[in-house]
Design a protein around this motif. Sequence first.
Motif, PDB file in Angstrom:
ATOM      1  N   MET A   1      53.483  39.858  52.173  1.00  0.00           N
ATOM      2  CA  MET A   1      54.353  38.845  52.767  1.00  0.00           C
ATOM      3  C   MET A   1      54.919  37.930  51.674  1.00  0.00           C
ATOM      4  O   MET A   1      56.129  37.673  51.621  1.00  0.00           O
ATOM      5  N   LYS A   2      54.048  37.457  50.800  1.00  0.00           N
ATOM      6  CA  LYS A   2      54.475  36.562  49.718  1.00  0.00           C
ATOM      7  C   LYS A   2      55.334  37.305  48.701  1.00  0.00           C
ATOM      8  O   LYS A   2      56.308  36.761  48.171  1.00  0.00           O
ATOM      9  N   ARG A   3      54.966  38.558  48.427  1.00  0.00           N
ATOM     10  CA  ARG A   3      55.729  39.341  47.442  1.00  0.00           C
ATOM     11  C   ARG A   3      57.160  39.586  47.934  1.00  0.00           C
ATOM     12  O   ARG A   3      58.118  39.433  47.168  1.00  0.00           O
TER      13      ARG A   3
ATOM     14  N   SER B   1      55.802  31.631  52.891  1.00  0.00           N
ATOM     15  CA  SER B   1      56.898  32.564  52.613  1.00  0.00           C
ATOM     16  C   SER B   1      58.068  32.298  53.542  1.00  0.00           C
ATOM     17  O   SER B   1      58.721  31.262  53.453  1.00  0.00           O
TER      18      SER B   1
ATOM     19  N   GLN C   1      44.557  33.685  56.994  1.00  0.00           N
ATOM     20  CA  GLN C   1      45.303  34.081  55.788  1.00  0.00           C
ATOM     21  C   GLN C   1      46.719  34.531  56.133  1.00  0.00           C
ATOM     22  O   GLN C   1      47.659  34.256  55.387  1.00  0.00           O
ATOM     23  N   ALA C   2      46.879  35.202  57.252  1.00  0.00           N
ATOM     24  CA  ALA C   2      48.218  35.625  57.670  1.00  0.00           C
ATOM     25  C   ALA C   2      49.101  34.410  57.958  1.00  0.00           C
ATOM     26  O   ALA C   2      50.271  34.371  57.569  1.00  0.00           O
TER      27      ALA C   2
ATOM     28  N   ASP D   1      51.776  39.953  61.517  1.00  0.00           N
ATOM     29  CA  ASP D   1      51.864  40.966  60.460  1.00  0.00           C
ATOM     30  C   ASP D   1      53.293  41.480  60.319  1.00  0.00           C
ATOM     31  O   ASP D   1      53.522  42.626  59.929  1.00  0.00           O
TER      32      ASP D   1
ATOM     33  N   TRP E   1      58.822  37.768  49.993  1.00  0.00           N
ATOM     34  CA  TRP E   1      59.546  36.496  49.982  1.00  0.00           C
ATOM     35  C   TRP E   1      60.047  36.170  48.565  1.00  0.00           C
ATOM     36  O   TRP E   1      61.177  35.708  48.376  1.00  0.00           O
TER      37      TRP E   1
ATOM     38  N   ASP F   1      50.994  42.892  55.181  1.00  0.00           N
ATOM     39  CA  ASP F   1      49.794  42.078  54.997  1.00  0.00           C
ATOM     40  C   ASP F   1      50.143  40.781  54.256  1.00  0.00           C
ATOM     41  O   ASP F   1      51.252  40.628  53.731  1.00  0.00           O
ATOM     42  N   PRO F   2      49.208  39.817  54.199  1.00  0.00           N
ATOM     43  CA  PRO F   2      49.516  38.518  53.598  1.00  0.00           C
ATOM     44  C   PRO F   2      49.991  38.583  52.147  1.00  0.00           C
ATOM     45  O   PRO F   2      50.884  37.831  51.750  1.00  0.00           O
ATOM     46  N   VAL F   3      49.423  39.482  51.352  1.00  0.00           N
ATOM     47  CA  VAL F   3      49.841  39.603  49.953  1.00  0.00           C
ATOM     48  C   VAL F   3      51.280  40.105  49.865  1.00  0.00           C
ATOM     49  O   VAL F   3      52.109  39.557  49.126  1.00  0.00           O
TER      50      VAL F   3
ATOM     51  N   ALA G   1      50.081  32.769  54.704  1.00  0.00           N
ATOM     52  CA  ALA G   1      51.096  33.556  53.996  1.00  0.00           C
ATOM     53  C   ALA G   1      52.474  33.356  54.603  1.00  0.00           C
ATOM     54  O   ALA G   1      53.475  33.252  53.890  1.00  0.00           O
TER      55      ALA G   1
END
Length: 338
Positions: A328-330, A117, A109-110, A195, A332, A324-326, A113
């Motif tokens: 990371m996208k936010r 991103s 998942q990382a 991370d 970006w 964290d992966p969530v 992400a």
Amino acid sequence: MNTYQFVLLSIFVFTLCFWCGYIVKQNEKGLIEQIRSTPNLTDTAVPTPGFNEDALQKISKDDPKWLQLYEREPKHRPNFTYLISEHSKCRDVMPFVVIFIASHPSEVQARLAIRASWASKKQWYGKSVLALFLIGNESREQTGKLYLEHEKYRDMIMQDFLDTHKNLTHKTRMAFQWLHDFCPKAQYIMKTDSDVFVNPGNLVNYLLNLKEESSQTLFTGYWLQGAPIRNKRLKYYVSSEEYPLDVFPPYCSGLGYVISGNLALRIYMMMCHVMPFTNEDAYVGVCLRLLGGQVHMPDDNLFFIQRIELEDKIQHLIAAHWVDPVAMKRHWETLQKT
């Protein structure tokens, strides 16, 4: 069967075995030549800058304790086999900067992400940025999944050492080795973790604005200095057999350090003379020290090692840890809106 027939049969069997053996030998010879002609490991034909003996002589006068870590013969040359090398990445476009991301096999998942991103954009200010994941080997089932993942994304490097905390130094050495073997003309490299949020635009902009004299000797990031941990109960324990000194030279945190390509190649050559020890970031610092190099402190606060709120800093930083992966996208998406 009479004696004459037996002799003829024996001659036929002997001749058949001889030619079969000859064919096998020729096939083996062809395979060996094919392996030798493949650009891989330390048989690369690309010239590599060596390190200056003057630096070692200066250390022997100023602070000779560091020479305990250096061996004149390159007996510590990496000898792991590439399972995935992705060596074609530098064939057509020579990257301005290669970002190596240390990742555990299970951190799918990382990686997704990061791909979705900050690693999704390959050009910044007209410069090519290449992001590659560093991964060690694990179970047969997990390795099979990694092969499938790599076939889809073509952005992974893997060698046949076990992906454990104790082998993180091998993973870091793999990045420098890959640069030496397959991409020696890259102008800069960055080593980071899965991370960490990286702002490649700020990274490229920072590098483009360096003074020319700094661009060839750059080693920068979040500055650290300390002593090896001798408590066997702790995760970062380093034995005195691995590392006999009581202090580490200045080095940079693995959350993200940036090195000029020419210096990174020299560090790789020095790695062949320095025994790996637990604490991969300090190990790179030792190689830098033996080369007579030093850590450059960035002018601004560009590298964040502590867990902090990044929303108001995302436009200006180069790297931030504990994302964290969530998030990371936010981050970006936030960066894209500015």
